[in-house]
Design a protein around this motif. Structure first.
Motif, PDB file in Angstrom:
ATOM      1  N   ALA A   4       0.848  -1.196   0.000  1.00 16.73           N
ATOM      2  CA  ALA A   4       0.000   0.000   0.000  1.00 16.73           C
ATOM      3  C   ALA A   4       0.876   1.235   0.000  1.00 16.73           C
ATOM      4  CB  ALA A   4      -0.896   0.013   1.233  1.00 16.73           C
ATOM      5  N   VAL A   5       0.371   2.290  -0.649  1.00 15.83           N
ATOM      6  CA  VAL A   5       1.054   3.581  -0.538  1.00 15.83           C
ATOM      7  C   VAL A   5       0.168   4.504   0.304  1.00 15.83           C
ATOM      8  CG1 VAL A   5       2.348   3.418  -2.699  1.00 15.83           C
ATOM      9  CG2 VAL A   5       0.108   4.523  -2.711  1.00 15.83           C
ATOM     10  N   TYR A   6       0.808   5.370   1.053  1.00 17.73           N
ATOM     11  CA  TYR A   6       0.097   6.368   1.871  1.00 17.73           C
ATOM     12  C   TYR A   6       0.628   7.734   1.446  1.00 17.73           C
ATOM     13  CZ  TYR A   6      -1.245   8.842   6.237  1.00 17.73           C
ATOM     14  OH  TYR A   6      -1.745   9.728   7.160  1.00 17.73           O
ATOM     15  N   PRO A   7      -0.072   8.384   0.513  1.00 21.13           N
ATOM     16  CA  PRO A   7       0.428   9.661  -0.014  1.00 21.13           C
ATOM     17  C   PRO A   7      -0.072  10.856   0.803  1.00 21.13           C
ATOM     18  CG  PRO A   7      -1.432   8.933  -1.323  1.00 21.13           C
ATOM     19  CD  PRO A   7      -1.306   7.962  -0.184  1.00 21.13           C
ATOM     20  N   GLY A   8       0.721  11.898   0.860  1.00 20.18           N
ATOM     21  CA  GLY A   8       0.292  13.118   1.550  1.00 20.18           C
ATOM     22  C   GLY A   8       1.387  14.163   1.533  1.00 20.18           C
ATOM     23  N   SER A   9       1.080  15.301   2.167  1.00 22.00           N
ATOM     24  CA  SER A   9       2.074  16.375   2.234  1.00 22.00           C
ATOM     25  C   SER A   9       3.003  16.199   3.437  1.00 22.00           C
ATOM     26  CB  SER A   9       1.381  17.731   2.348  1.00 22.00           C
ATOM     27  OG  SER A   9       0.460  17.885   1.313  1.00 22.00           O
ATOM     28  N   ASN A  75      -0.180   7.097 -10.170  1.00 25.08           N
ATOM     29  CA  ASN A  75       1.055   6.746 -10.896  1.00 25.08           C
ATOM     30  C   ASN A  75       2.153   6.328  -9.913  1.00 25.08           C
ATOM     31  OD1 ASN A  75      -0.194   7.300 -13.258  1.00 25.08           O
ATOM     32  ND2 ASN A  75       0.732   9.320 -13.546  1.00 25.08           N
ATOM     33  N   PHE A  76       2.198   7.039  -8.780  1.00 26.72           N
ATOM     34  CA  PHE A  76       3.154   6.666  -7.738  1.00 26.72           C
ATOM     35  C   PHE A  76       2.851   5.239  -7.247  1.00 26.72           C
ATOM     36  CE2 PHE A  76       4.093   6.735  -3.063  1.00 26.72           C
ATOM     37  CZ  PHE A  76       5.479   6.664  -3.182  1.00 26.72           C
ATOM     38  N   ALA A  77       1.568   4.965  -7.016  1.00 25.08           N
ATOM     39  CA  ALA A  77       1.167   3.632  -6.544  1.00 25.08           C
ATOM     40  C   ALA A  77       1.598   2.561  -7.558  1.00 25.08           C
ATOM     41  CB  ALA A  77      -0.337   3.582  -6.310  1.00 25.08           C
ATOM     42  N   ASP A  94     -13.435  15.907   6.040  1.00 24.51           N
ATOM     43  CA  ASP A  94     -12.485  15.236   5.138  1.00 24.51           C
ATOM     44  C   ASP A  94     -13.222  14.456   4.047  1.00 24.51           C
ATOM     45  OD1 ASP A  94     -10.100  15.961   6.351  1.00 24.51           O
ATOM     46  OD2 ASP A  94      -9.947  14.164   7.579  1.00 24.51           O
ATOM     47  N   PHE A  95     -14.454  14.035   4.388  1.00 24.57           N
ATOM     48  CA  PHE A  95     -15.109  12.994   3.598  1.00 24.57           C
ATOM     49  C   PHE A  95     -15.353  13.377   2.137  1.00 24.57           C
ATOM     50  CE2 PHE A  95     -18.795  10.634   2.063  1.00 24.57           C
ATOM     51  CZ  PHE A  95     -18.329   9.345   2.227  1.00 24.57           C
ATOM     52  N   GLU A  96     -15.886  14.579   1.931  1.00 25.20           N
ATOM     53  CA  GLU A  96     -16.297  14.954   0.578  1.00 25.20           C
ATOM     54  C   GLU A  96     -15.098  14.987  -0.382  1.00 25.20           C
ATOM     55  OE1 GLU A  96     -19.162  18.336  -1.262  1.00 25.20           O
ATOM     56  OE2 GLU A  96     -19.259  17.952   0.879  1.00 25.20           O
ATOM     57  N   TYR A  97     -14.030  15.643   0.066  1.00 25.53           N
ATOM     58  CA  TYR A  97     -12.835  15.744  -0.769  1.00 25.53           C
ATOM     59  C   TYR A  97     -12.195  14.363  -0.980  1.00 25.53           C
ATOM     60  CZ  TYR A  97      -8.035  16.823  -2.100  1.00 25.53           C
ATOM     61  OH  TYR A  97      -6.836  16.843  -2.737  1.00 25.53           O
ATOM     62  N   GLU A  98     -12.124  13.596   0.095  1.00 26.45           N
ATOM     63  CA  GLU A  98     -11.488  12.266  -0.002  1.00 26.45           C
ATOM     64  C   GLU A  98     -12.279  11.340  -0.931  1.00 26.45           C
ATOM     65  OE1 GLU A  98      -8.577  11.270   1.011  1.00 26.45           O
ATOM     66  OE2 GLU A  98      -8.050  13.012   2.225  1.00 26.45           O
ATOM     67  N   LEU A  99     -13.617  11.429  -0.844  1.00 28.49           N
ATOM     68  CA  LEU A  99     -14.464  10.593  -1.697  1.00 28.49           C
ATOM     69  C   LEU A  99     -14.271  10.975  -3.162  1.00 28.49           C
ATOM     70  CD1 LEU A  99     -16.741   8.412  -1.667  1.00 28.49           C
ATOM     71  CD2 LEU A  99     -18.359  10.303  -1.746  1.00 28.49           C
ATOM     72  N   GLN A 100     -14.239  12.285  -3.419  1.00 30.99           N
ATOM     73  CA  GLN A 100     -14.051  12.771  -4.788  1.00 30.99           C
ATOM     74  C   GLN A 100     -12.707  12.299  -5.339  1.00 30.99           C
ATOM     75  OE1 GLN A 100     -13.657  17.026  -5.076  1.00 30.99           O
ATOM     76  NE2 GLN A 100     -14.508  17.063  -7.136  1.00 30.99           N
ATOM     77  N   MET A 101     -11.683  12.390  -4.507  1.00 31.75           N
ATOM     78  CA  MET A 101     -10.355  11.989  -4.959  1.00 31.75           C
ATOM     79  C   MET A 101     -10.285  10.476  -5.196  1.00 31.75           C
ATOM     80  SD  MET A 101      -6.959  13.632  -3.439  1.00 31.75           S
ATOM     81  CE  MET A 101      -6.884  12.597  -2.029  1.00 31.75           C
ATOM     82  N   ALA A 102     -10.905   9.716  -4.283  1.00 28.43           N
ATOM     83  CA  ALA A 102     -10.888   8.251  -4.427  1.00 28.43           C
ATOM     84  C   ALA A 102     -11.622   7.833  -5.695  1.00 28.43           C
ATOM     85  CB  ALA A 102     -11.520   7.601  -3.193  1.00 28.43           C
ATOM     86  N   GLN A 103     -12.745   8.517  -5.980  1.00 23.83           N
ATOM     87  CA  GLN A 103     -13.518   8.158  -7.170  1.00 23.83           C
ATOM     88  C   GLN A 103     -12.773   8.549  -8.443  1.00 23.83           C
ATOM     89  OE1 GLN A 103     -17.234   9.999  -6.040  1.00 23.83           O
ATOM     90  NE2 GLN A 103     -18.041   8.081  -5.250  1.00 23.83           N
ATOM     91  N   THR A 104     -12.108   9.703  -8.405  1.00 23.55           N
ATOM     92  CA  THR A 104     -11.295  10.122  -9.558  1.00 23.55           C
ATOM     93  C   THR A 104     -10.181   9.105  -9.790  1.00 23.55           C
ATOM     94  OG1 THR A 104     -11.730  12.403  -8.957  1.00 23.55           O
ATOM     95  CG2 THR A 104      -9.945  12.038 -10.515  1.00 23.55           C
ATOM     96  N   ASN A 105      -9.524   8.719  -8.707  1.00 21.96           N
ATOM     97  CA  ASN A 105      -8.427   7.756  -8.827  1.00 21.96           C
ATOM     98  C   ASN A 105      -8.917   6.411  -9.360  1.00 21.96           C
ATOM     99  OD1 ASN A 105      -6.462   9.528  -8.032  1.00 21.96           O
ATOM    100  ND2 ASN A 105      -6.537   8.950  -5.878  1.00 21.96           N
TER     101      ASN A 105
END
Ligand code: ADP
Length: 160
Positions: A4-9, A75-77, A94-105
């Motif tokens: 698993a990758v755990y991406p973030g700042s 791509n990193f993953a 956190d949920f709305e942004y995270e859901l949008q990002m997960a669905q995009t990914n």
């Protein structure tokens, strides 16, 4: 092998991030923390500093690797041979942004899944941004970050 990758700042890593890394480490064979090198975000710590902080605060976790990356998390993953992207969920905010990002990914890379770990309650309020704000006003950050990270933050404060 489940990777698993755990991406973030991670600008900088807090006890909240460390908790997610440890828990992901016990779920996967290997957890690769991806430190985003994003010049548009103008972080307080350089990507090298953020990588070094994370290496130091996770040195007792045997199956963790810390790597800088730029560009898309999917791509990193893929480059890491990972099947899963791990993200932490603190609150509904956190949920709305995270859901949008997960669905995009998921559209970008249907072969890679996002898994959310809910934050441990004692760290639910914690973010790198809040820690930096408290530090600017010389508040006590010892409950938010390990001592070594608190020192690095105080050093940055002195340099400013
Ligand atoms: P980003 O800039 O991508 O949001 P962060 O470094 O702020 O990166 O966070 C990386 C990941 O860690 C995100 O999934 C975020 O939700 C999670 N995270 C941040 N703080 C905490 C915390 N206190 N508890 C659990 N997860 C957290």
């Amino acid at each position: 092998m489940a990777i698993a990758v755990y991406p973030g700042s991670f600008d900088p890593a807090t006890y909240g991030h460390i908790d997610i890394i440890r828990r992901a480490g016990s779920l996967f064979d290997e957890i690769i923390v991806g430190v985003l090198n994003n010049s548009a975000k103008s972080p307080l710590f350089s990507v090298e500093e953020r990588v070094n902080i994370l290496k130091r605060v996770t040195e007792d976790v045997p199956n963790v690797k810390i790597q800088a990356f730029s560009g898309l998390a999917v791509n990193f993953a893929r480059d890491c041979g990972a099947q899963v992207i791990v993200r932490g969920l603190r609150a509904v905010t956190d949920f709305e942004y995270e859901l949008q990002m997960a669905q995009t990914n998921r559209v970008l890379a249907p072969d890679i899944d996002t898994m959310f770990l809910t934050t441990s309650l004692e760290y639910a309020y914690l973010s790198s941004t809040i820690v930096k704000e408290v530090n600017v006003f010389q508040g006590d950050i010892s409950k938010f970050v390990p001592p070594f990270v608190a020192e690095a933050l105080q050093e940055k404060y002195k340099q400013k």
